[in-house]
Design a protein around this motif. Structure first.
Motif, PDB file in Angstrom:
ATOM      1  N   GLY A 146       1.411  -5.488 -14.422  1.00  0.00           N
ATOM      2  CA  GLY A 146       1.838  -5.308 -12.892  1.00  0.00           C
ATOM      3  C   GLY A 146       1.844  -6.682 -12.299  1.00  0.00           C
ATOM      4  N   VAL A 147       2.387  -6.603 -10.962  1.00  0.00           N
ATOM      5  CA  VAL A 147       2.454  -7.864 -10.310  1.00  0.00           C
ATOM      6  C   VAL A 147       1.298  -7.743  -9.426  1.00  0.00           C
ATOM      7  CG1 VAL A 147       3.641  -9.135  -8.305  1.00  0.00           C
ATOM      8  CG2 VAL A 147       4.742  -8.109 -10.293  1.00  0.00           C
ATOM      9  N   TRP A 148       0.343  -8.520  -9.430  1.00  0.00           N
ATOM     10  CA  TRP A 148      -0.823  -8.789  -8.566  1.00  0.00           C
ATOM     11  C   TRP A 148      -0.916 -10.038  -7.639  1.00  0.00           C
ATOM     12  CZ3 TRP A 148      -4.265  -4.795  -8.032  1.00  0.00           C
ATOM     13  CH2 TRP A 148      -4.106  -3.659  -9.076  1.00  0.00           C
ATOM     14  N   GLY A 149      -0.887 -10.012  -6.300  1.00  0.00           N
ATOM     15  CA  GLY A 149      -0.925 -11.282  -5.808  1.00  0.00           C
ATOM     16  C   GLY A 149       0.133 -12.227  -5.829  1.00  0.00           C
ATOM     17  N   GLY A 150       1.283 -11.663  -6.115  1.00  0.00           N
ATOM     18  CA  GLY A 150       2.397 -12.428  -6.227  1.00  0.00           C
ATOM     19  C   GLY A 150       2.701 -13.004  -7.612  1.00  0.00           C
ATOM     20  N   MET A 151       1.821 -12.815  -8.761  1.00  0.00           N
ATOM     21  CA  MET A 151       1.945 -12.968 -10.187  1.00  0.00           C
ATOM     22  C   MET A 151       2.173 -11.826 -10.922  1.00  0.00           C
ATOM     23  SD  MET A 151      -1.180 -16.246 -10.459  1.00  0.00           S
ATOM     24  CE  MET A 151      -0.321 -16.733 -12.084  1.00  0.00           C
ATOM     25  N   THR A 152       2.867 -12.348 -11.949  1.00  0.00           N
ATOM     26  CA  THR A 152       3.155 -11.214 -13.041  1.00  0.00           C
ATOM     27  C   THR A 152       2.176 -11.284 -14.059  1.00  0.00           C
ATOM     28  OG1 THR A 152       4.627 -12.882 -14.495  1.00  0.00           O
ATOM     29  CG2 THR A 152       5.974 -11.731 -12.636  1.00  0.00           C
ATOM     30  N   GLU A 153       2.390 -10.426 -15.011  1.00  0.00           N
ATOM     31  CA  GLU A 153       1.331 -10.326 -16.027  1.00  0.00           C
ATOM     32  C   GLU A 153       1.610 -11.763 -16.873  1.00  0.00           C
ATOM     33  OE1 GLU A 153       4.438  -7.177 -17.313  1.00  0.00           O
ATOM     34  OE2 GLU A 153       3.327  -7.712 -15.418  1.00  0.00           O
ATOM     35  N   ARG A 154       2.787 -12.119 -17.130  1.00  0.00           N
ATOM     36  CA  ARG A 154       2.967 -13.234 -17.959  1.00  0.00           C
ATOM     37  C   ARG A 154       2.321 -14.537 -17.433  1.00  0.00           C
ATOM     38  NH1 ARG A 154       8.769 -14.017 -20.057  1.00  0.00           N
ATOM     39  NH2 ARG A 154       8.132 -12.529 -21.567  1.00  0.00           N
ATOM     40  N   GLU A 155       2.560 -14.646 -16.028  1.00  0.00           N
ATOM     41  CA  GLU A 155       1.928 -16.030 -15.199  1.00  0.00           C
ATOM     42  C   GLU A 155       0.526 -15.902 -15.233  1.00  0.00           C
ATOM     43  OE1 GLU A 155       5.666 -16.316 -12.097  1.00  0.00           O
ATOM     44  OE2 GLU A 155       4.064 -15.079 -11.691  1.00  0.00           O
ATOM     45  N   ARG A 156       0.050 -14.504 -15.209  1.00  0.00           N
ATOM     46  CA  ARG A 156      -1.436 -14.542 -14.960  1.00  0.00           C
ATOM     47  C   ARG A 156      -2.000 -14.868 -16.374  1.00  0.00           C
ATOM     48  NH1 ARG A 156      -0.395 -10.080 -12.476  1.00  0.00           N
ATOM     49  NH2 ARG A 156      -1.261  -8.811 -14.270  1.00  0.00           N
ATOM     50  N   ARG A 157      -1.517 -14.307 -17.574  1.00  0.00           N
ATOM     51  CA  ARG A 157      -1.887 -14.619 -18.894  1.00  0.00           C
ATOM     52  C   ARG A 157      -1.931 -16.191 -19.336  1.00  0.00           C
ATOM     53  NH1 ARG A 157       0.850 -10.001 -20.530  1.00  0.00           N
ATOM     54  NH2 ARG A 157       2.534 -11.324 -21.058  1.00  0.00           N
ATOM     55  N   ALA A 158      -0.914 -16.547 -18.893  1.00  0.00           N
ATOM     56  CA  ALA A 158      -0.595 -18.247 -18.946  1.00  0.00           C
ATOM     57  C   ALA A 158      -1.743 -18.978 -18.289  1.00  0.00           C
ATOM     58  CB  ALA A 158       0.760 -18.644 -18.395  1.00  0.00           C
ATOM     59  N   ARG A 210       1.065  -1.164   0.027  1.00  0.00           N
ATOM     60  CA  ARG A 210       0.152   0.055  -0.061  1.00  0.00           C
ATOM     61  C   ARG A 210       0.776   1.393   0.074  1.00  0.00           C
ATOM     62  NH1 ARG A 210      -0.412  -2.362   4.780  1.00  0.00           N
ATOM     63  NH2 ARG A 210       0.351  -1.300   6.586  1.00  0.00           N
ATOM     64  N   ASP A 211       2.044   1.091   0.339  1.00  0.00           N
ATOM     65  CA  ASP A 211       2.986   2.514   0.639  1.00  0.00           C
ATOM     66  C   ASP A 211       4.133   2.357  -0.404  1.00  0.00           C
ATOM     67  OD1 ASP A 211       1.675   3.609   2.519  1.00  0.00           O
ATOM     68  OD2 ASP A 211       2.363   2.479   3.949  1.00  0.00           O
ATOM     69  N   THR A 212       3.939   1.474  -1.379  1.00  0.00           N
ATOM     70  CA  THR A 212       4.838   1.182  -2.509  1.00  0.00           C
ATOM     71  C   THR A 212       4.571   1.984  -3.538  1.00  0.00           C
ATOM     72  OG1 THR A 212       5.332  -0.931  -1.540  1.00  0.00           O
ATOM     73  CG2 THR A 212       5.907  -0.466  -3.741  1.00  0.00           C
ATOM     74  N   HIS A 213       5.669   2.574  -4.217  1.00  0.00           N
ATOM     75  CA  HIS A 213       5.339   3.311  -5.647  1.00  0.00           C
ATOM     76  C   HIS A 213       4.994   2.483  -6.466  1.00  0.00           C
ATOM     77  CE1 HIS A 213       6.257   6.102  -8.763  1.00  0.00           C
ATOM     78  NE2 HIS A 213       6.349   6.988  -7.998  1.00  0.00           N
ATOM     79  N   ALA A 214       3.997   2.914  -7.136  1.00  0.00           N
ATOM     80  CA  ALA A 214       3.487   2.049  -8.287  1.00  0.00           C
ATOM     81  C   ALA A 214       4.561   1.389  -9.417  1.00  0.00           C
ATOM     82  CB  ALA A 214       2.383   2.780  -9.132  1.00  0.00           C
ATOM     83  N   ASP A 215       5.660   2.076  -9.642  1.00  0.00           N
ATOM     84  CA  ASP A 215       6.491   1.744 -10.420  1.00  0.00           C
ATOM     85  C   ASP A 215       7.153   0.592 -10.084  1.00  0.00           C
ATOM     86  OD1 ASP A 215       6.296   3.987 -12.077  1.00  0.00           O
ATOM     87  OD2 ASP A 215       7.940   4.925 -11.407  1.00  0.00           O
ATOM     88  N   ASP A 216       7.341   0.336  -8.627  1.00  0.00           N
ATOM     89  CA  ASP A 216       7.808  -0.880  -8.100  1.00  0.00           C
ATOM     90  C   ASP A 216       6.841  -2.130  -8.465  1.00  0.00           C
ATOM     91  OD1 ASP A 216       9.947   0.510  -7.223  1.00  0.00           O
ATOM     92  OD2 ASP A 216       9.206   0.829  -5.167  1.00  0.00           O
ATOM     93  N   LEU A 217       5.626  -1.896  -8.496  1.00  0.00           N
ATOM     94  CA  LEU A 217       4.826  -2.979  -8.883  1.00  0.00           C
ATOM     95  C   LEU A 217       4.312  -3.088 -10.304  1.00  0.00           C
ATOM     96  CD1 LEU A 217       2.194  -2.051  -6.083  1.00  0.00           C
ATOM     97  CD2 LEU A 217       4.060  -3.934  -5.985  1.00  0.00           C
ATOM     98  N   PHE A 218       4.645  -2.098 -11.151  1.00  0.00           N
ATOM     99  CA  PHE A 218       4.329  -2.494 -12.723  1.00  0.00           C
ATOM    100  C   PHE A 218       5.868  -2.226 -13.308  1.00  0.00           C
ATOM    101  CE2 PHE A 218       0.339  -0.882 -10.985  1.00  0.00           C
ATOM    102  CZ  PHE A 218      -0.491  -1.727 -11.860  1.00  0.00           C
ATOM    103  N   ALA A 219       6.784  -3.065 -12.817  1.00  0.00           N
ATOM    104  CA  ALA A 219       8.018  -2.956 -12.872  1.00  0.00           C
ATOM    105  C   ALA A 219       8.187  -4.159 -14.394  1.00  0.00           C
ATOM    106  CB  ALA A 219       8.604  -3.502 -11.945  1.00  0.00           C
ATOM    107  N   ASP A 220       9.625  -3.765 -14.799  1.00  0.00           N
ATOM    108  CA  ASP A 220      10.159  -4.703 -15.954  1.00  0.00           C
ATOM    109  C   ASP A 220      10.340  -5.845 -15.286  1.00  0.00           C
ATOM    110  OD1 ASP A 220      12.570  -4.444 -14.657  1.00  0.00           O
ATOM    111  OD2 ASP A 220      13.215  -2.761 -16.170  1.00  0.00           O
ATOM    112  N   ALA A 221      10.882  -6.877 -16.086  1.00  0.00           N
ATOM    113  CA  ALA A 221      11.119  -8.344 -15.718  1.00  0.00           C
ATOM    114  C   ALA A 221      12.336  -8.202 -14.615  1.00  0.00           C
ATOM    115  CB  ALA A 221      11.594  -8.998 -16.852  1.00  0.00           C
TER     116      ALA A 221
END
Length: 100
Positions: free
Chosen positions: A54-66, A12-23
């Motif tokens: 972004g990373v949500w619940g510990g999963m990256t976008e690639r993992e969620r898409r798969a 909740r106090d993390t900058h969004a760039d850290d959650l929508f990060a590159d690989a």
């Protein structure tokens, strides 16, 4: 009125760039999710809403898409995630997760 789950999130106090990060920096975001008290809420919302980035619940976008590609007919992920033991690998998007 009950607070939204995001108000209790470890990020909740993390900058969004850290959650929508590159690989290269996604591992830090994933690690933040590991002990988050609302991880399941976050992950189910991301899967149910088909969050693209972004990373949500510990999963990256690639993992969620798969995971979404393997199970296109799942409309509500909460029951599946809640009954899936961590060893099944559902949260990591592994093929060994139980069938929906």
């Amino acid at each position: 009125m009950q607070a939204h789950w995001s108000e209790q999130a470890a990020c909740r106090d993390t900058h969004a760039d850290d959650l929508f990060a590159d690989a290269a920096t996604q591992k830090r975001a994933e690690a933040l999710c590991t002990a988050c008290p609302v991880r399941i809420d976050c992950l189910t919302e991301a899967l149910d809403s088909r969050m693209e980035f972004g990373v949500w619940g510990g999963m990256t976008e690639r993992e969620r898409r798969a995971l979404l590609r393997r199970r296109p007919h799942v409309t509500s992920w909460r029951p599946l995630i809640e009954r899936s033991p961590p060893a099944a690998g559902l949260e990591r998007g592994h093929a060994g997760a139980p069938a929906a």
